[in-house]
Design a protein around this motif. Structure first.
Motif, PDB file in Angstrom:
ATOM      1  N   GLU A   1      44.871  56.332  53.603  1.00 15.64           N
ATOM      2  CA  GLU A   1      46.296  56.145  53.338  1.00 15.64           C
ATOM      3  C   GLU A   1      46.695  54.672  53.510  1.00 15.64           C
ATOM      4  N   TYR A   2      46.183  54.055  54.568  1.00 19.39           N
ATOM      5  CA  TYR A   2      46.549  52.661  54.818  1.00 19.39           C
ATOM      6  C   TYR A   2      45.907  51.717  53.800  1.00 19.39           C
ATOM      7  N   VAL A   3      44.679  51.982  53.410  1.00 26.41           N
ATOM      8  CA  VAL A   3      44.043  51.154  52.377  1.00 26.41           C
ATOM      9  C   VAL A   3      44.901  51.174  51.116  1.00 26.41           C
TER      10      VAL A   3
ATOM     11  N   VAL B   1      47.978  48.971  51.705  1.00 27.43           N
ATOM     12  CA  VAL B   1      47.637  47.545  51.661  1.00 27.43           C
ATOM     13  C   VAL B   1      47.388  47.101  50.229  1.00 27.43           C
ATOM     14  N   GLU B   2      46.765  47.967  49.442  1.00 32.73           N
ATOM     15  CA  GLU B   2      46.501  47.632  48.041  1.00 32.73           C
ATOM     16  C   GLU B   2      47.809  47.411  47.281  1.00 32.73           C
ATOM     17  N   LYS B   3      48.837  48.193  47.593  1.00 33.15           N
ATOM     18  CA  LYS B   3      50.132  48.061  46.918  1.00 33.15           C
ATOM     19  C   LYS B   3      50.945  46.874  47.436  1.00 33.15           C
ATOM     20  N   THR B   4      50.785  46.535  48.693  1.00 31.57           N
ATOM     21  CA  THR B   4      51.632  45.496  49.295  1.00 31.57           C
ATOM     22  C   THR B   4      50.904  44.156  49.298  1.00 31.57           C
ATOM     23  N   GLY B   5      50.204  43.841  50.357  1.00 29.81           N
ATOM     24  CA  GLY B   5      49.562  42.531  50.498  1.00 29.81           C
ATOM     25  C   GLY B   5      48.628  42.183  49.363  1.00 29.81           C
ATOM     26  N   ALA B   6      47.711  43.093  49.037  1.00 29.57           N
ATOM     27  CA  ALA B   6      46.752  42.809  47.970  1.00 29.57           C
ATOM     28  C   ALA B   6      47.457  42.677  46.630  1.00 29.57           C
ATOM     29  N   GLY B   7      48.461  43.502  46.406  1.00 24.09           N
ATOM     30  CA  GLY B   7      49.238  43.381  45.183  1.00 24.09           C
ATOM     31  C   GLY B   7      49.914  42.036  45.068  1.00 24.09           C
ATOM     32  N   HIS B   8      50.422  41.547  46.193  1.00 25.88           N
ATOM     33  CA  HIS B   8      51.057  40.223  46.195  1.00 25.88           C
ATOM     34  C   HIS B   8      50.031  39.104  46.039  1.00 25.88           C
ATOM     35  N   TYR B   9      48.821  39.297  46.591  1.00 29.00           N
ATOM     36  CA  TYR B   9      47.764  38.310  46.335  1.00 29.00           C
ATOM     37  C   TYR B   9      47.595  38.136  44.826  1.00 29.00           C
TER      38      TYR B   9
ATOM     39  N   ILE C   1      39.389  44.607  50.019  1.00 32.54           N
ATOM     40  CA  ILE C   1      39.835  45.305  51.224  1.00 32.54           C
ATOM     41  C   ILE C   1      38.594  45.995  51.758  1.00 32.54           C
ATOM     42  N   VAL C   2      38.216  45.688  53.000  1.00 27.28           N
ATOM     43  CA  VAL C   2      37.003  46.250  53.586  1.00 27.28           C
ATOM     44  C   VAL C   2      37.359  47.011  54.864  1.00 27.28           C
ATOM     45  N   LEU C   3      36.525  47.985  55.192  1.00 24.98           N
ATOM     46  CA  LEU C   3      36.792  48.877  56.309  1.00 24.98           C
ATOM     47  C   LEU C   3      35.500  49.157  57.050  1.00 24.98           C
ATOM     48  N   ARG C   4      35.591  49.221  58.371  1.00 28.73           N
ATOM     49  CA  ARG C   4      34.423  49.661  59.149  1.00 28.73           C
ATOM     50  C   ARG C   4      34.897  50.521  60.307  1.00 28.73           C
ATOM     51  N   GLU C   5      34.227  51.649  60.490  1.00 31.81           N
ATOM     52  CA  GLU C   5      34.539  52.546  61.601  1.00 31.81           C
ATOM     53  C   GLU C   5      33.976  51.952  62.881  1.00 31.81           C
ATOM     54  N   LEU C   6      34.761  52.035  63.946  1.00 33.57           N
ATOM     55  CA  LEU C   6      34.344  51.477  65.227  1.00 33.57           C
ATOM     56  C   LEU C   6      33.761  52.541  66.153  1.00 33.57           C
ATOM     57  N   GLY C   7      33.799  53.817  65.747  1.00 34.93           N
ATOM     58  CA  GLY C   7      33.136  54.879  66.497  1.00 34.93           C
ATOM     59  C   GLY C   7      33.964  55.517  67.592  1.00 34.93           C
TER      60      GLY C   7
END
Length: 108
Positions: free
Chosen positions: A17-19, A22-30, A41-47
């Motif tokens: 949901e957050y990705v 971010v794609e619509k807001t910050g990345a869209g503005h980029y 946009i990259v993601l990693r689980e911290l466990g």
């Protein structure tokens, strides 16, 4: 070329949901900003039920970054619904001058 990186922690359960947000807001503005060369946009689980999300964007120069982020371009830019997702809200982003780059295997 300038690489700009922002990172924060979120709940893993809210990652997709957050990705999208971010794609619509910050990345869209980029993408709309003159001098932006692209982003990821990259993601990693911290466990521990949390994940780290990062945006990595490439810019022609610092003037292009300023067109996106404003005069104080080292300060992170946030959007109205970010607080629903973020477990921390880093104040600053990183900027790096790209000295050597070879992405030909990625782009063909």
């Amino acid at each position: 070329m300038i690489l700009r990186k922002w990172s924060a922690r979120i709940r893993t359960a809210q990652a997709e949901e957050y990705v999208q947000y971010v794609e619509k807001t910050g990345a869209g503005h980029y993408a709309e900003t003159e001098g932006n060369l692209g982003y990821q946009i990259v993601l990693r689980e911290l466990g521990d039920g949390t994940s780290e999300i990062s945006t990595i964007s490439w810019w022609t120069d610092l003037d292009a970054v300023r067109r996106f982020a404003g005069h104080d371009y080292g300060v992170a830019r946030y959007y109205p619904e970010d607080d629903q997702y973020l477990l921390d809200r880093p104040e600053f982003v990183e900027h790096h001058e790209v000295r050597v780059s070879d992405l030909t295997r990625l782009t063909g």
